[in-house]
Design a protein around this motif. Structure first.
Motif, PDB file in Angstrom:
ATOM      1  N   HIS A   9      17.657  -2.226  97.917  1.00 52.03           N
ATOM      2  CA  HIS A   9      16.303  -1.655  98.063  1.00 52.03           C
ATOM      3  C   HIS A   9      16.057  -0.513  97.080  1.00 52.03           C
ATOM      4  O   HIS A   9      14.918  -0.221  96.748  1.00 52.03           O
ATOM      5  CB  HIS A   9      16.071  -1.190  99.505  1.00 52.03           C
ATOM      6  CG  HIS A   9      15.679  -2.311 100.415  1.00 52.03           C
ATOM      7  ND1 HIS A   9      14.381  -2.596 100.721  1.00 52.03           N
ATOM      8  CD2 HIS A   9      16.443  -3.245 101.037  1.00 52.03           C
ATOM      9  CE1 HIS A   9      14.343  -3.653 101.518  1.00 52.03           C
ATOM     10  NE2 HIS A   9      15.585  -4.068 101.726  1.00 52.03           N
ATOM     11  N   ARG A  14      10.741  -2.692  97.411  1.00 51.25           N
ATOM     12  CA  ARG A  14       9.595  -3.523  97.801  1.00 51.25           C
ATOM     13  C   ARG A  14       8.388  -2.621  98.033  1.00 51.25           C
ATOM     14  O   ARG A  14       8.543  -1.483  98.473  1.00 51.25           O
ATOM     15  CB  ARG A  14       9.871  -4.235  99.125  1.00 51.25           C
ATOM     16  CG  ARG A  14      10.877  -5.384  99.205  1.00 51.25           C
ATOM     17  CD  ARG A  14      12.085  -5.389  98.363  1.00 51.25           C
ATOM     18  NE  ARG A  14      13.144  -6.193  98.937  1.00 51.25           N
ATOM     19  CZ  ARG A  14      14.415  -6.030  98.668  1.00 51.25           C
ATOM     20  NH1 ARG A  14      14.816  -5.086  97.828  1.00 51.25           N
ATOM     21  NH2 ARG A  14      15.316  -6.809  99.215  1.00 51.25           N
ATOM     22  N   ASN A  15       7.222  -3.181  97.763  1.00 46.17           N
ATOM     23  CA  ASN A  15       5.954  -2.521  98.124  1.00 46.17           C
ATOM     24  C   ASN A  15       5.714  -1.179  97.447  1.00 46.17           C
ATOM     25  O   ASN A  15       5.189  -0.250  98.058  1.00 46.17           O
ATOM     26  CB  ASN A  15       5.864  -2.352  99.650  1.00 46.17           C
ATOM     27  CG  ASN A  15       6.159  -3.634 100.388  1.00 46.17           C
ATOM     28  OD1 ASN A  15       5.567  -4.664 100.075  1.00 46.17           O
ATOM     29  ND2 ASN A  15       7.076  -3.593 101.318  1.00 46.17           N
ATOM     30  N   SER A  67      11.261   1.722 101.013  1.00 49.29           N
ATOM     31  CA  SER A  67      11.139   0.300 100.754  1.00 49.29           C
ATOM     32  C   SER A  67      11.377  -0.487 102.042  1.00 49.29           C
ATOM     33  O   SER A  67      10.583  -1.356 102.415  1.00 49.29           O
ATOM     34  CB  SER A  67      12.148  -0.091  99.673  1.00 49.29           C
ATOM     35  OG  SER A  67      12.254  -1.474  99.574  1.00 49.29           O
ATOM     36  N   MET A  68      12.451  -0.174 102.744  1.00 51.01           N
ATOM     37  CA  MET A  68      12.758  -0.875 103.997  1.00 51.01           C
ATOM     38  C   MET A  68      11.705  -0.577 105.059  1.00 51.01           C
ATOM     39  O   MET A  68      11.265  -1.478 105.784  1.00 51.01           O
ATOM     40  CB  MET A  68      14.152  -0.459 104.498  1.00 51.01           C
ATOM     41  CG  MET A  68      14.580  -1.123 105.778  1.00 51.01           C
ATOM     42  SD  MET A  68      14.521  -2.938 105.727  1.00 51.01           S
ATOM     43  CE  MET A  68      16.196  -3.349 105.240  1.00 51.01           C
ATOM     44  N   THR A  70       8.534   0.105 104.679  1.00 54.07           N
ATOM     45  CA  THR A  70       7.287  -0.627 104.425  1.00 54.07           C
ATOM     46  C   THR A  70       7.453  -2.090 104.842  1.00 54.07           C
ATOM     47  O   THR A  70       6.545  -2.689 105.389  1.00 54.07           O
ATOM     48  CB  THR A  70       6.857  -0.555 102.936  1.00 54.07           C
ATOM     49  OG1 THR A  70       7.926  -1.016 102.122  1.00 54.07           O
ATOM     50  CG2 THR A  70       6.441   0.842 102.534  1.00 54.07           C
ATOM     51  N   GLU A  71       8.649  -2.645 104.590  1.00 54.70           N
ATOM     52  CA  GLU A  71       8.898  -4.028 105.011  1.00 54.70           C
ATOM     53  C   GLU A  71       8.835  -4.149 106.541  1.00 54.70           C
ATOM     54  O   GLU A  71       8.328  -5.132 107.059  1.00 54.70           O
ATOM     55  CB  GLU A  71      10.292  -4.471 104.541  1.00 54.70           C
ATOM     56  CG  GLU A  71      10.399  -4.725 103.048  1.00 54.70           C
ATOM     57  CD  GLU A  71       9.773  -6.043 102.647  1.00 54.70           C
ATOM     58  OE1 GLU A  71       8.576  -6.031 102.318  1.00 54.70           O
ATOM     59  OE2 GLU A  71      10.471  -7.064 102.665  1.00 54.70           O
ATOM     60  N   LYS A  74       5.060  -3.865 108.005  1.00 52.99           N
ATOM     61  CA  LYS A  74       4.087  -4.885 107.612  1.00 52.99           C
ATOM     62  C   LYS A  74       3.979  -5.965 108.687  1.00 52.99           C
ATOM     63  O   LYS A  74       5.002  -6.484 109.156  1.00 52.99           O
ATOM     64  CB  LYS A  74       4.486  -5.527 106.283  1.00 52.99           C
ATOM     65  CG  LYS A  74       3.689  -4.943 105.137  1.00 52.99           C
ATOM     66  CD  LYS A  74       3.514  -5.938 104.037  1.00 52.99           C
ATOM     67  CE  LYS A  74       4.536  -5.711 102.966  1.00 52.99           C
ATOM     68  NZ  LYS A  74       4.375  -6.637 101.852  1.00 52.99           N
TER      69      LYS A  74
END
Ligand code: FES
Length: 146
Positions: A9, A14-15, A67-68, A70-71, A74
């Motif tokens: 990550h 991510r995101n 990152s984690m 936001t995952e 969602k």
């Protein structure tokens, strides 16, 4: 020192980015190190988080936890997103070294600040959510200059 998930990550976050006309935006700072994080939430009429993006000026652990986080938020309802604590994020990342635990608080606080912003904009109260302590409002900073 870092788990494979943390490294993944951190290297492929991510995101990352911004959401234009986001439903809620939260910016928080970490008092210990001065790092800053901003979270953007896109929340639909059914109070489901359709999208979540982040930007951070922070260390690798802050990037990986954001990152984690936001995952994890969602597709969740607001109520479920409130349960995404820094502990839950750390567990999802297979842990963080003890000296880096405080970094994971940024993501949790930024999500709460963004939810608070959403609630204020919509004139609603979110059960279990309190006003973020370290929320940074750019316009408030401007006001101090006068
Ligand atoms: Fe600042 Fe990690 S050292 S957030």
């Amino acid at each position: 020192m870092y788990s494979e998930k943390v490294m993944d990550h951190f290297q492929n976050p991510r995101n990352v980015g911004e959401i234009e006309n986001a439903s809620g935006v939260g910016t928080v700072g970490n008092a210990k190190c001065g790092d800053i994080m901003r979270i953007y939430l896109d929340i639909d009429d059914n109070q489901i988080i359709q999208d979540c993006k982040f930007k951070t000026f922070g260390c690798g652990a802050a990037v990986a936890t954001s990152s984690m986080a936001t995952e994890l938020v969602k597709g969740k309802t607001i109520e479920e997103a409130l349960k995404v604590t820094n502990k839950a994020v750390m567990e999802a990342l297979d842990g963080l070294p003890p000296v880096k635990v405080h970094c994971s608080l940024l993501a949790e606080e930024a999500i709460h600040a963004a939810l608070w912003d959403y609630a204020e904009k919509h004139g609603i109260k979110i059960e279990g959510l309190s006003k973020p302590k370290s929320d940074i409002h750019e316009d408030e900073e401007d006001e101090e200059e006068y």
